[in-house]
Design an enzyme around this catalytic site. Structure first.
Site, PDB file in Angstrom:
ATOM      1  N   ARG A 207       0.873  -1.182   0.000  1.00  0.00           N
ATOM      2  CA  ARG A 207       0.000   0.000   0.000  1.00  0.00           C
ATOM      3  C   ARG A 207       0.908   1.229   0.000  1.00  0.00           C
ATOM      4  NH1 ARG A 207       2.465   2.096   3.562  1.00  0.00           N
ATOM      5  NH2 ARG A 207       0.935   3.762   3.563  1.00  0.00           N
ATOM      6  N   GLY A 208       0.276   2.398  -0.174  1.00  0.00           N
ATOM      7  CA  GLY A 208       1.063   3.619  -0.322  1.00  0.00           C
ATOM      8  C   GLY A 208       1.251   3.905  -1.806  1.00  0.00           C
ATOM      9  N   ALA A 209       1.077   5.182  -2.179  1.00  0.00           N
ATOM     10  CA  ALA A 209       0.965   5.534  -3.598  1.00  0.00           C
ATOM     11  C   ALA A 209       2.091   4.986  -4.484  1.00  0.00           C
ATOM     12  CB  ALA A 209       0.892   7.059  -3.729  1.00  0.00           C
TER      13      ALA A 209
ATOM     14  N   GLN B 285      -1.800   2.931   9.987  1.00  0.00           N
ATOM     15  CA  GLN B 285      -0.518   2.913   9.271  1.00  0.00           C
ATOM     16  C   GLN B 285       0.550   3.716  10.023  1.00  0.00           C
ATOM     17  OE1 GLN B 285      -3.495   3.460   7.794  1.00  0.00           O
ATOM     18  NE2 GLN B 285      -3.534   2.780   5.679  1.00  0.00           N
TER      19      GLN B 285
ATOM     20  N   ASP C  70      -1.848  10.879  -2.182  1.00  0.00           N
ATOM     21  CA  ASP C  70      -2.262   9.763  -3.037  1.00  0.00           C
ATOM     22  C   ASP C  70      -2.616  10.257  -4.430  1.00  0.00           C
ATOM     23  OD1 ASP C  70      -2.493   7.204  -1.194  1.00  0.00           O
ATOM     24  OD2 ASP C  70      -2.992   8.984  -0.055  1.00  0.00           O
TER      25      ASP C  70
ATOM     26  N   LYS D 173      -4.497  10.374   3.125  1.00  0.00           N
ATOM     27  CA  LYS D 173      -5.223   9.538   4.093  1.00  0.00           C
ATOM     28  C   LYS D 173      -6.221  10.340   4.921  1.00  0.00           C
ATOM     29  CE  LYS D 173      -4.895   5.959   4.368  1.00  0.00           C
ATOM     30  NZ  LYS D 173      -5.810   5.083   3.591  1.00  0.00           N
TER      31      LYS D 173
HETATM   32  O1  MRU Z   1      -4.495   3.326   2.092  1.00  0.00           O
HETATM   33  P1  MRU Z   1      -3.017   3.460   1.937  1.00  0.00           P
HETATM   34  O2  MRU Z   1      -2.235   2.963   3.099  1.00  0.00           O
HETATM   35  O3  MRU Z   1      -2.516   2.935   0.622  1.00  0.00           O
HETATM   36  O4  MRU Z   1      -2.882   5.030   1.909  1.00  0.00           O
HETATM   37  C1  MRU Z   1      -1.823   5.694   1.431  1.00  0.00           C
HETATM   38  C2  MRU Z   1      -1.141   6.376   2.524  1.00  0.00           C
HETATM   39  O5  MRU Z   1      -0.434   5.728   3.251  1.00  0.00           O
HETATM   40  C3  MRU Z   1      -1.244   7.802   2.747  1.00  0.00           C
HETATM   41  O6  MRU Z   1      -2.363   8.411   2.305  1.00  0.00           O
HETATM   42  C4  MRU Z   1       0.059   8.452   2.377  1.00  0.00           C
HETATM   43  O7  MRU Z   1       0.201   9.619   3.078  1.00  0.00           O
HETATM   44  C5  MRU Z   1       0.167   8.756   0.917  1.00  0.00           C
HETATM   45  S1  MRU Z   1       0.882   7.490   0.040  1.00  0.00           S
HETATM   46  C6  MRU Z   1       2.463   8.071  -0.094  1.00  0.00           C
END
Ligand code: MRU
Length: 366
Positions: A51-53, A198, A239, A250
């Site tokens: 997960r994470g962009a 997270q 994201d 998030k």
């Molecule tokens: O739902 P996730 O864990 O994939 O969400 C993404 C994130 O962890 C956050 O929104 C984050 O700040 C951006 S992704 C670099």
């Protein structure tokens, strides 16, 4: 990134198999998941093994490469159909992170007009390039963002925008790692980030691996520390960033930005260009993922028995809503830390390489 002294990336391709750090197991166990097909990798994105962009984007690119490899002995027509089907599958996994769509389109584009075998090779090269560019973009974000951190700066961050959210380095945490290496001894307030936590599970673990001082705070404690003057700067990830500089991140990010504004604390967003969606005019047009209610009704973690599990928080029969992201309007953001410098959200297009010549040098806000 270093995990227990060894060098890792969050996600990589090895002989056609996608490998990734198994994030739902962290921080209680460290293991690597292996995904053998495009379908398996897509499912891993869907259920947030990765997960994470940036990490989602790299995994999506590798999933497309797997689909191309699997179809390389087919006719040209069948090959085209297979990769289009794979693209449709991967696009459906998670709707908000722009990096996923960016990676799918790039790998598809790389296969265009080539014979299947050549196209499969091109897909692998392109997917690898996306992952490598993600890592180097994040490293540059760290170099520019570090200039915003003084010695012993107390920074607040939300969710996880560290190396676990990218291929390496991270976005919001990359400046922290750069500052740590240059002896500035930064301190990080880590929002726990319900419902999936997270912050408490991943950001805290990452910062611990890097020896960075930090404290986890309950999501509703941030106002307390802002009001006492104990937060010097806030840096979060993104994201998806709309063309006007509005940022989806998030859930809970928006209220932290409001707190920062109220208390005169600069609020920054850090992101590679692959997170910017110039086709999206403003935050209202960003698709926001709504996840299952169980994430809110239950809490997951390590049970006293030593196994991982979940406990129910809410009464039986209670229902919940679970939007995964919110939008912070550009007007609340002091700057966007990109690999090419820090830009005002209203000047986002200045971060694009063709217009970036004037942006050389560290951490200039335009
Ligand atoms: O739902 P996730 O864990 O994939 O969400 C993404 C994130 O962890 C956050 O929104 C984050 O700040 C951006 S992704 C670099």
């Amino acid at each position: 990134m270093r995990v227990n002294g060894a060098q890792y990336r969050t996600v990589w391709l090895e002989n056609g198999v996608v490998k990734m750090i198994d994030q739902p197991k962290l921080p209680h166990a460290f293991s690597i998941a292996s995904l053998r097909t495009c379908e398996e990798t897509a499912q891993a994105i869907r259920v947030m093994v990765v997960r994470g962009a940036g990490a989602i984007g790299a995994a999506a690119g590798f999933a497309m490469a797997q689909a191309a490899l699997a179809a390389q002995t087919k006719s040209r027509e069948e090959f085209g159909r297979s990769v289009e089907q794979a693209a449709a599958l991967v696009r459906k996994t998670r709707p908000t992170a722009q990096n996923l769509f960016y990676a799918v389109e790039r790998v598809l584009g790389a296969t265009n007009g080539l014979e299947p075998e050549k196209a499969a090779r091109a897909a692998v090269v392109e997917a690898q390039a996306i992952a490598d560019e993600d890592a180097s973009a994040c490293q540059k974000i760290g170099e520019h963002g570090e200039a915003l951190l003084e010695k012993k700066t107390r920074m607040l961050t939300h969710c996880n925008a560290g190396w676990l959210a990218f291929v390496d380095w991270g976005s919001a945490l990359s400046p922290v790692y750069a500052a740590q290496r240059s002896g500035k001894a930064p301190f990080v307030w880590v929002d726990e980030t319900r419902p999936r936590c997270q912050g408490a599970a991943l950001t805290s673990w990452e910062l611990g691996q890097e020896g960075v001082r930090h404290a986890i705070i309950a999501d509703n404690a941030a106002g307390f520390f802002f009001s006492r003057g104990e937060v010097d700067i806030a840096i979060v990830g993104a994201d998806r960033i709309a063309a006007n500089g509005d940022v989806a991140n998030k859930i809970g990010t928006y209220e932290k930005a409001l707190l920062a504004r109220e208390h005169g604390v600069p609020f920054y967003v850090a992101a590679p260009l692959s997170t910017i969606d110039f086709g999206c005019p403003d935050g209202g047009a960003i698709p926001i993922e709504e996840r299952g209610e169980d994430e809110v009704l239950y809490a997951s973690g390590l049970l006293d028995s030593g196994t991982q599990g979940r406990v129910r928080l809410a009464p039986k029969g209670a229902s919940a809503r679970n939007p995964a992201f919110d939008v912070t309007p550009a007007k609340l953001i002091a700057g966007i830390i990109t690999p090419y410098g820090v830009v005002k959200p209203s000047r986002l297009r200045d971060a694009v390489p063709s217009r970036r010549q004037a942006l050389s040098g560290p951490a200039r806000t335009r």
